[in-house]
Enzyme design. Structure first.
Site, PDB file in Angstrom:
ATOM      1  N   HIS A 130       0.999  -0.988   0.223  1.00  0.00           N
ATOM      2  CA  HIS A 130       0.024  -0.084  -0.079  1.00  0.00           C
ATOM      3  C   HIS A 130       1.196   1.378   0.109  1.00  0.00           C
ATOM      4  CE1 HIS A 130      -3.607   2.504   0.809  1.00  0.00           C
ATOM      5  NE2 HIS A 130      -2.628   3.255   1.706  1.00  0.00           N
ATOM      6  N   CYS A 131       0.752   2.059  -1.000  1.00  0.00           N
ATOM      7  CA  CYS A 131       1.426   3.291  -0.804  1.00  0.00           C
ATOM      8  C   CYS A 131       1.041   4.451  -1.178  1.00  0.00           C
ATOM      9  CB  CYS A 131       1.855   3.353  -2.842  1.00  0.00           C
ATOM     10  SG  CYS A 131       2.675   4.804  -3.402  1.00  0.00           S
TER      11      CYS A 131
END
Length: 393
Positions: free
Chosen positions: A189-190
């Protein structure tokens, strides 16, 4: 010479910080100040900050910082997206304000005013594509197709159900607690994108990293050429040697040129240093993710393999130790066996050295070209995927 030493110290400190941040976990730096500096940058500094806040302002302030951290890191929010746009906009604004008046110049043509704007625009488009595209959400309507597209390897992926979504969990997928959805071929997850990086948008993420790395390199080179052009047009070397009597040698001219640079073009110089540092960081991130894609592995799978190999290694060592202990006990109980000399026992090979090496067996590695083809053209975007139905059990 004072300015020259200042520049050298600044460059060494910057280089040390960048290397520590990017490479501090490499085995070659284990037990060195580089590893300790990496830990301080990534974990220690924040821990000391929390202690400082708690000591000075009390537990309420510390809990406030922790709640802000949870808001920023554990749930979807646009803070880092806004920060990216602010950094990009501010950097481009200061470059335009400080340097565009020197274009066209001795080395740069006027076309760079427009190519720079186009390059920044493409970077923002890639950012938006990565941020708002579907990463490959696994739903009840497409889970059967994903189950066939990504078979279980029965090593790090086994058949199971997502406890949150209540649907079968395809191999290589993961439920993201921040986005609250299962994502196929989950990488990570960025926070910068406020989105998961998965099967369908890894290509955009890689393009974003590569393009912004090249964009920073382009900006740094353009600024360097602007400064070099001004140096040539103003005939700085000629004035220093003829009118100020400075010896025409690199060693003699360097401190005076550095003083001229920092006094007249300090904004351009600082922007250039900033772009070089960011380009190095982006190059490191791109190289890491590109290497994963070439072997058809994700960041999530890298951690899974590390845990699996570590567990298997400990298990094998326990088996070998148990077998050696059993052999030792049986040898002691045997009266006919002569006792082993101390010298021979000292040089005897340890049973742990015979432990079987645990190898990584990546079932999803299909070779260089097929791996890259799968990233550029994800399985779920192909017509064959849409017409695939799960076999009845």
């Amino acid at each position: 010479m004072e300015v020259n030493w200042l520049l050298i110290c600044h460059g060494l400190v910057t280089l040390t910080v960048v290397i520590s941040f990017l490479c501090g976990q490499w085995p070659i730096f284990q037990g060195t100040p580089i590893e300790r500096l990496h830990y301080f940058i990534t974990f220690g500094a924040y821990d000391y900050f929390l202690r400082f806040v708690g000591f000075v302002f009390g537990d309420k302030a510390r809990n406030l910082v922790l709640s802000i951290e949870r808001c920023c890191c554990d749930r979807p929010n646009p803070f880092l997206q806004a920060f990216y746009l602010a950094i990009t906009g501010a950097t481009y604004y200061y470059i335009v304000k400080s340097s565009f008046r020197y274009i066209p110049g001795y080395y740069l043509g006027e076309v760079h005013k427009y190519t720079s704007l186009l390059a920044v625009g493409i970077g923002i488009v890639l950012f938006l594509l990565t941020s708002f595209s579907d990463p490959g959400t696994v739903k009840a309507g497409n889970v059967s197709e994903y189950l066939l597209a990504y078979p279980y390897d029965n090593i790090i992926y086994t058949e199971k159900e997502c406890s949150t979504c209540k649907i079968p969990k395809p191999a290589r997928s993961k439920h993201c607690s921040i986005c609250n959805r299962c994502v196929a071929r989950f990488d990570h997850h960025c926070g910068w994108m406020n989105n998961c990086i998965g099967e369908r948008n890894t290509r955009y993420f890689l393009a974003f990293l590569l393009w912004h790395c090249l964009l920073c390199v382009y900006g740094a080179i353009a600024l360097a050429l602007i400064i070099a052009g001004r140096f040539k047009e103003l005939r700085v070397a000629y004035i220093l040697t003829v009118y100020y009597g400075v010896e025409n040698s690199f060693r003699s001219l360097t401190p005076h040129v550095a003083q001229w640079l920092l006094s007249s073009y300090n904004t351009q110089f600082l922007l250039m240093v900033f772009l070089v540092i960011v380009s190095l960081l982006l190059a490191g991130f791109f190289g890491y993710h590109a290497n994963l894609c070439l072997s058809n592995t994700t960041t999530n799978e890298t951690f899974k393999w590390e845990d699996y190999i570590s567990w298997q290694k400990k298990l094998n060592e326990a088996r070998v130790s148990a077998a050696a202990l059993k052999a030792s006990i049986s040898g002691m109980s045997s009266e006919s066996k002569r006792p082993e000399s101390k010298c021979k026992s000292f040089f005897r090979r340890s049973p742990l050295e015979d432990t079987q090496v645990v190898a990584k067996e990546n079932k999803y590695d299909k070779g260089f070209f097929r791996n890259m083809f799968e990233v550029i053209f994800p399985l779920s975007t192909r017509s064959s995927f849409l017409h695939t139905k799960s076999k009845p059990s």
